[in-house]
Scaffold this active site. Structure first.
Site: not given
Length: 650
Positions: A625, A398
């Site tokens: 993230h 990711s």
């Protein structure tokens, strides 16, 4: 018949006359020099009103300085006349001879000759106003209407001579020969007057040898009749970002020794077979000069090696170049070699002239061009062409897919796709834009991927390395980036345990301790993973990219009520430990590691500043993230590393 000429009127100065104060000896020398130049008709100094430099004043006799001509400006100061040009219409049918009539004017000589005719040796100009034949002036013969005339491109020093300016009619149209820029003529005069007689020749002795000596030639039948220009061909625009390459050797000055100057374009040059370092040279026998010559000139062997950014060897499937000038067929041979130096292809240059050679075989790591028999005047090479990989491939999890940067590529969304969450704003995709090494991206990273996704299916997608293996031809990878390992440690579970107060974050049974226990297993496998990536893309530069720091470095910077000081310290320590393991295994595997730990400094989660991360308490796979600003920061760090890697080395 009407002939139109151009008379150039030049007066030195704009505004008050400048002061050129010299001693009596200098004035006397200047006067003598002016007189000499006038006698030789190189220049003509006319005794007309105008500002006169002191260095020339003694040439005017005892009359002293005359009144300055000009006009008054708005501030009351007298302005010197400007440089002017006006057309002069001579009497019909009369040949026009125009010599300098204004103060300190130098007329630019206009030379014409038939198309295709040789210019011939230069001759000194005859006295101004003399009857100059075409053989001396280079001007067209008015009586000769059988040939088409064109203007020569001559060195500046050949243009500035006192010679007639002609005007003639050809095909019913007036052909005008115009004088050059008057300001340049005036400047030239001042310089000439200040130089003692006999000193003019010293300027040539200070010029580079490439400008003052005749061009060497790889053909014994082709001789240079004029000094060689340093660069006979315009420099090619820089070609970066991969793709088809053609090295013309016009990007560097004549005489430059060649080594890693073309590093960025994937090739390096060296001597071979005992020859010295090759260098850029002119070649009178090659219209495409400059060329690359071996050492000794046109006799030494030349080697080219294909390289990756950073200088490691790579291979190509074919390459081409031109060799010449060849006078004896089969006197020069071109060979191709693999990574071990073994010869895998050979082509003898079996024709005369400038001969193109192409070798096509898998696994060419280098080539050599060397003589095998007597080639009278030697050889050089030019136009080296080959293909440099232009694709960047993004592998990983990711932190490479662009998680937290919607919208996502169709088919990778959670609700309608496989959940890989590949974003067009992911840093690997951004990195391929405007890059010096590659031009476009193939993006295979998938959110949630473990290292096993390199070899097997994950979220309905093929193994990432299998997809890399299918990239051939123009899609061959030039750079591969990979960030992987965090999911093998269960990093998402670690973050969740430290956020939710009912879960255990620290301690012997905590999530952080569990992740640290898995780290040795991951470490033992990483080297093999990186080697597998390099094997799948043998001509690519592999960049292992670490993980950014998630939380502030100090307690003072941290501003989260749910995060304790101990948790912040332990989470950051775990991230640093993971990055250290990734770096060590990358070095062992012979690939590159890029540290992005500080890329988001002062913008981590829970910082007083604006965070560049998706919030943790949102409860979805995007949390923790980097958002767009974080992606840009990571991209900038990786780009800087790659640019430095691709920079030419000494």
């Amino acid at each position: 018949m009407v002939r139109v000429g151009l008379r150039v009127r030049t007066v030195i100065g704009h505004g008050p006359a400048p002061s050129y104060r010299r001693g009596p000896a200098a004035e006397a020398a200047g006067a003598a020099r002016v007189a000499e130049l006038e006698n030789r008709s190189v220049i003509s100094v006319t005794r007309r009103p105008g500002p006169v430099p002191d260095v020339l004043r003694s040439a005017r006799g005892a009359g002293g300085q005359r009144k300055r001509s000009g006009r008054a400006g708005t501030d009351g100061q007298v302005r010197g006349p400007q440089v002017r040009a006006r057309r002069v219409r001579p009497r019909s049918g009369a040949a026009t001879t125009a010599c300098p009539t204004q103060p300190y004017a130098v007329v630019r000589r206009a030379l014409y000759r038939p198309l295709g005719a040789h210019a011939g040796p230069r001759r000194a100009a005859a006295p101004c106003g003399a009857d100059l034949p075409d053989s001396v002036t280079g001007s067209p013969n008015p009586a000769d209407t059988s040939r088409t005339w064109r203007r020569d491109a001559l060195p500046v020093s050949d243009h500035f001579r006192c010679a007639p300016a002609h005007s003639r009619t050809q095909g019913g149209k007036s052909m005008k020969i115009r004088h050059g820029a008057a300001w340049f003529g005036s400047a030239l005069l001042i310089a000439a007057a200040a130089v003692p007689a006999g000193a003019a020749g010293r300027a040539d002795s200070a010029r580079p040898a490439a400008e003052t000596t005749a061009a060497p030639s790889t053909s014994p039948t082709v001789k240079a009749e004029a000094p060689a220009a340093p660069d006979r061909r315009a420099a090619a625009p820089p070609v970066t970002g991969g793709g088809p390459q053609t090295i013309t050797f016009s990007e560097f000055p004549v005489g430059t020794p060649m080594g890693n100057q073309y590093h960025l374009r994937g090739i390096a040059f060296s001597g071979a077979g005992g020859g010295g370092t090759p260098f850029i040279s002119n070649d009178a026998a090659n219209p495409g000069a400059p060329v690359l010559s071996g050492t000794p000139q046109f006799q030494g062997a030349i080697q080219g090696q294909f390289i990756k950014p950073g200088g490691k060897p790579r291979t190509v499937g074919q390459f081409g170049l031109t060799v010449g000038y060849i006078n004896e067929p089969n006197s020069v041979v071109v060979t191709a070699h693999d990574l071990q130096g073994k010869e895998i292809a050979r082509k003898s240059v079996d024709r005369t002239g400038i001969v193109p050679v192409v070798l096509k075989v898998k696994g060419i790591a280098s080539f050599r061009v060397q003589p095998t028999a007597g080639e009278p005047a030697g050889f050089a090479i030019d136009n080296v062409s080959y293909f440099q990989p232009e694709v960047l491939v993004g592998l990983g999890d990711s932190y490479s897919s662009g998680e937290a940067n919607p919208p996502y590529v169709k088919g990778t969304e959670v609700k309608t796709g496989n959940g890989c969450h590949r974003s067009l704003n992911a840093w690997p995709v951004r990195l391929a834009k405007g890059n010096k090494v590659v031009k476009r991206a193939k993006h295979y990273a998938c959110s949630g991927a473990l290292t096993g996704a390199l070899y097997g299916k994950f979220k309905t997608e093929e193994a990432q390395l299998k997809m890399v293996g299918k990239l051939t031809g123009n899609d061959e990878p030039g750079v591969v980036t990979i960030s992987m390992g965090g999911n093998d440690l269960g990093f998402a579970e670690v973050i969740e345990a430290c956020v939710k107060p009912w879960q255990k974050c620290l301690g012997d049974q905590g999530a952080v301790a569990a992740a640290k226990q898995r780290l040795p297993v991951l470490s033992a496998r990483l080297k093999g993973h990186y080697e597998a990536v390099q094997k799948a893309a043998p001509n690519a530069t592999v960049l292992v990219v670490g993980y950014p720091r998630l939380f502030p470095e100090t307690e003072k910077e941290e501003d989260c009520s749910w995060l304790s000081e101990a948790e912040r310290v332990e989470l950051n320590a775990l991230g640093a430990q993971v990055n250290s393991v990734l770096a060590a295994r990358a070095t062992e595997a012979g690939v590159h590691f890029v540290d992005v730990q500080n890329s988001t400094d002062n913008h981590e989660i829970c910082t007083d500043n604006v965070s560049w991360f998706w919030g943790i308490a949102r409860g979805d796979q995007q949390e923790a993230h980097p958002v767009l600003e974080g992606q840009k920061a990571i991209e900038a760090t990786v780009r800087a590393y790659l640019d430095k890697l691709a920079a030419p080395t000494a």
